[in-house]
Write an enzyme that holds these catalytic residues in place. Sequence first.
Site, PDB file in Angstrom:
ATOM      1  N   GLY A  46      38.790  39.240 -85.161  1.00 20.69           N
ATOM      2  CA  GLY A  46      38.809  40.401 -86.034  1.00 20.69           C
ATOM      3  C   GLY A  46      37.956  41.560 -85.552  1.00 20.69           C
ATOM      4  N   HIS A  47      37.241  41.419 -84.445  1.00 18.99           N
ATOM      5  CA  HIS A  47      36.283  42.448 -83.982  1.00 18.99           C
ATOM      6  C   HIS A  47      36.424  42.660 -82.488  1.00 18.99           C
ATOM      7  CE1 HIS A  47      32.302  44.367 -83.263  1.00 18.99           C
ATOM      8  NE2 HIS A  47      32.417  44.734 -84.517  1.00 18.99           N
ATOM      9  N   PHE A  48      37.294  43.300 -81.993  1.00 22.94           N
ATOM     10  CA  PHE A  48      38.535  43.855 -82.521  1.00 22.94           C
ATOM     11  C   PHE A  48      39.662  43.175 -81.752  1.00 22.94           C
ATOM     12  CE2 PHE A  48      35.126  46.954 -82.679  1.00 22.94           C
ATOM     13  CZ  PHE A  48      35.121  47.329 -84.006  1.00 22.94           C
ATOM     14  N   VAL A  53      34.910  42.759 -78.878  1.00 22.67           N
ATOM     15  CA  VAL A  53      33.519  43.097 -78.586  1.00 22.67           C
ATOM     16  C   VAL A  53      32.636  42.211 -79.462  1.00 22.67           C
ATOM     17  CG1 VAL A  53      31.779  44.931 -78.706  1.00 22.67           C
ATOM     18  CG2 VAL A  53      34.120  45.493 -78.069  1.00 22.67           C
TER      19      VAL A  53
END
Length: 143
Positions: A46-48, A53
């Site tokens: 989810g990041h990203f 990252v």
Amino acid sequence: MAVTNDIKSLLPHREPFLFVDEIVSCDENGSVSTRKFTENDFFFKGHFPEYPVVPGVILVETMAQAGGAALSFQKKFDDGSLFFLGTVDKVKFKNQVRPGDTVRMEITNLRVSKRMIKQAGKAYVGDTLCAEAEWMCLVGSAN
């Protein structure tokens, strides 16, 4: 060569929230530890998703875990002690950490007592400084 990679004996954290692979060196002044981030780390979903990252808060947590693990390795606290993050100061994020990067945490002990830890850390990928911070942890027990 690592001083130890038996981090589970030093910290109560477990996957997916254990962020130290090995302690490379440690003494009363500080420590050096490493963590390799892989595409399997949970937060990359989810990041990203299009450009993964390591979240900055995870880098701060990684440094704090590294500092606590090294002190535990040196038997600075009673067995079973827990470290509760109390403050985080002077945080700066300088460069991204991506899947496949091995982060080297260089931790300086600013103050260590039986009840409190104050440390400063820098996180590097190679020679590139990625993050730095100071933090204070309270030392307690699960009881």
